[in-house]
Design a protein around this motif. Structure first.
Motif, short mmCIF file in Angstrom:
data_model
loop_
_atom_site.label_atom_id
_atom_site.label_comp_id
_atom_site.label_asym_id
_atom_site.label_seq_id
_atom_site.Cartn_x
_atom_site.Cartn_y
_atom_site.Cartn_z
N VAL A 182 97.00 18.32 99.52
CA VAL A 182 95.98 17.75 100.40
C VAL A 182 95.60 16.28 99.60
O VAL A 182 95.90 15.91 98.58
N ILE A 183 95.46 15.44 100.68
CA ILE A 183 95.50 13.79 100.14
C ILE A 183 93.95 13.36 100.52
O ILE A 183 93.41 13.74 101.30
N VAL A 184 93.36 12.88 99.47
CA VAL A 184 91.83 12.56 99.84
C VAL A 184 91.96 11.00 99.70
O VAL A 184 92.35 10.36 99.07
N GLY A 185 91.38 10.60 100.92
CA GLY A 185 91.46 9.25 101.14
C GLY A 185 92.22 8.65 102.45
O GLY A 185 93.52 8.80 102.44
N GLY A 186 91.69 8.13 103.36
CA GLY A 186 92.34 7.78 104.58
C GLY A 186 92.52 6.00 104.62
O GLY A 186 92.49 5.66 105.85
N GLY A 187 92.58 5.59 103.57
CA GLY A 187 93.25 4.02 103.48
C GLY A 187 94.64 3.83 103.82
O GLY A 187 95.23 5.03 104.16
N ILE A 188 95.26 2.84 103.63
CA ILE A 188 96.69 2.74 103.79
C ILE A 188 97.66 3.62 102.96
O ILE A 188 98.48 3.99 103.11
N GLY A 189 97.22 3.53 101.62
CA GLY A 189 97.89 4.61 100.74
C GLY A 189 97.74 5.92 101.08
O GLY A 189 98.84 6.61 101.22
N GLY A 190 96.61 6.40 101.61
CA GLY A 190 96.78 7.97 101.94
C GLY A 190 97.45 8.12 103.10
O GLY A 190 98.15 9.05 103.41
N LEU A 216 88.94 1.29 102.55
CA LEU A 216 88.03 -0.10 102.07
C LEU A 216 88.25 -1.13 103.43
O LEU A 216 87.19 -1.82 103.54
N TRP A 217 89.43 -1.19 104.12
CA TRP A 217 89.68 -2.21 104.97
C TRP A 217 88.60 -1.96 106.45
O TRP A 217 88.39 -2.74 106.95
N ARG A 218 88.42 -0.61 106.52
CA ARG A 218 87.30 -0.40 107.57
C ARG A 218 85.83 -1.00 107.02
O ARG A 218 85.25 -1.58 108.07
#
Length: 452
Positions: free
Chosen positions: A31-39, A65-67
């Motif tokens: 599971v990956i938490v976070g839908g920014g560029i890294g996730g 964050l960019w959103r």
């Protein structure tokens, strides 16, 4: 695991139909938490590795964050150093970066593996690995990647406010810079956010500019555009040619001190030499530098806001209309319930608790993505892609992240030199060095680096 296909960047269909569903999603590898560029990049490499992976994003769309940032926010370097391969990127500004993140989802068909509007309230180790609770469901997976970023909590100092008439904005909340026009503006902070805000003051016609800071961070003074102020590919050449760190330090400090003197800003030179192992080098802001003499500068702290007056800790009073907090961000990993991480004051302290900079020493099967990348001297997508690829090797059974925790940054191509000795699947012996040496010395400056 079979999943219903979602609409593009939308919530998966089964959650749209049953918004209060309380099912348990078991059997996941990751599971990956976070839908920014890294996730998003981690999800791409998880799918490439054949892992049963799911990404949870608290917002209604991906972007992290960019959103949320205003459109004037941008990256610290050239767009050619942000993007990888032929993924589109029109510029260095916030809308372009957000579109680039969305392009990763479209290009690699990641939407079916993304759950939006799922805010993780807790993540705890369990027999299967990790159990995550959201406001909609629970999920169990063997491995967890916390990709919630290192800039997810804007910092505004706690000061007294007594009948304050001063308009205040953190740098992340100033949506329309035209509000600065013909105003008496005060900027607080001594790092990248404050430098950006000072630049905005002159670009948008502030009547007067006051700057308050306790200390300053290193920048590279330049009259060129901000995005041309730092050339990370020079650093890559130094690293792949194995230039000693001591020589890089000497060259960097000689160059920086000469630039501060030439720009006439010696009075804001940070104390102590620049050290690439612990300091991020920020590109100079041309507008700030060209108008430096007109900035009223005060070293100290804000104590009280009273009416339209800022009262400082040394007793000075400064009249202002608009106060801009360029005081940066903190990191919030509270959902993990790990006391050591909650006590950490910054990304450096969190990173110093991770094997090889990314594998947590405080809990099993947990990767923390941001500490080893953010605030270093590198392109975040480039670093995330290499780290994500090696994370999947580690999950697959090759122990890659084994180097003891340390406090030093791992910058740019040195990251490859950290990963390669243990990740022979992705970095074949000898071949990897020749490949990255060629990229450092010969890859065209105007072309993005290839996707790893």
């Amino acid at each position: 695991m079979r999943r219903s296909p979602p609409t593009l960047f939308g919530m998966p269909a089964h959650l749209q139909e049953h918004p209060m569903i309380q099912s348990t999603n078991e059997g996941l590898d990751l599971v990956i938490v976070g839908g920014g560029i890294g996730g998003i990049i981690c999800l791409k490499y998880a799918r490439d590795a054949g892992l049963n992976a799911l990404l949870l994003e608290r917002g209604a769309r991906i972007g992290g964050l960019w959103r949320d940032l205003p459109s004037w926010q941008d990256i610290q370097f050239r767009k050619e150093d942000w993007t990888l391969g032929n993924l589109p990127l029109a510029g260095e500004d916030q809308p372009s970066i957000l579109s680039n993140i969305e392009a990763w989802v479209e290009r690699f068909e990641l939407s079916p593996y993304i759950c939006l509007n799922e805010s993780v309230t807790s993540a705890r180790p369990c027999e299967q690995g990790w159990r995550l609770t959201t406001d909609k469901a629970t999920h169990e997976a063997k491995w967890l990647i916390a990709a919630t970023g290192g800039h997810n909590r804007p910092i505004v100092p706690q000061v007294r406010r007594v009948d304050s008439l001063i308009t205040e904005y953190h740098s992340s909340a100033l949506r329309d810079p035209e509000e600065l026009r013909d105003k008496r503006v005060t900027v607080v902070g001594g790092g990248a956010s404050a430098y950006d805000l000072l630049d905005l003051c002159f670009a948008h016609g502030a009547r007067s500019v006051v700057w308050i800071f306790r200390s300053t961070k290193w920048m590279r003074p330049t009259r060129r555009g901000k995005h041309l102020g730092i050339d990370m590919r020079v650093l890559a050449r130094y690293q792949m040619l194995c230039l000693p760190a001591s020589m890089v330090h000497r060259l960097s400090n000689k160059d920086l001190k000469a630039r501060y003197a030439k720009a006439g800003i010696n009075e804001i030179m940070p104390e102590g030499d620049f050290d690439i192992r612990r300091d991020q080098l920020i590109p100079g802001r041309p507008g700030m530098l060209m108008n430096f003499a007109s900035i009223e500068r005060h070293q100290g702290e804000v104590r009280t806001l009273r009416g339209r007056t800022i009262e400082m800790s040394n007793g000075e009073g400064l009249e202002t209309d608009l106060l801009l907090w360029g005081t940066g961000y903190g990191v919030d990993l509270g959902f993990l319930g790990l006391e050591a991480l909650n006590k950490a004051r910054n990304l450096n302290e969190i990173g110093s608790r991770c094997y090889s900079g990314f594998l947590s020493a405080d809990a099993p099967n947990l990767f923390l993505l941001a500490p080893g990348v953010l605030d270093t001297n590198t392109s975040t997508p480039w670093a995330y892609a290499h780290v994500a690829k090696s994370i999947m090797s580690h999950i697959g059974g090759r122990p890659v992240f084994v180097k003891p925790p340390c406090e030093a940054f791992t910058n740019h191509f040195d990251l490859i030199k950290l990963l390669a000795p243990k990740d022979r699947e992705n970095y074949p012996l000898g071949i990897w060095y020749l490949k990255y040496l060629w990229l450092a010395l010969c890859h065209p400056w105007k072309r993005p680096m290839p996707i790893p």
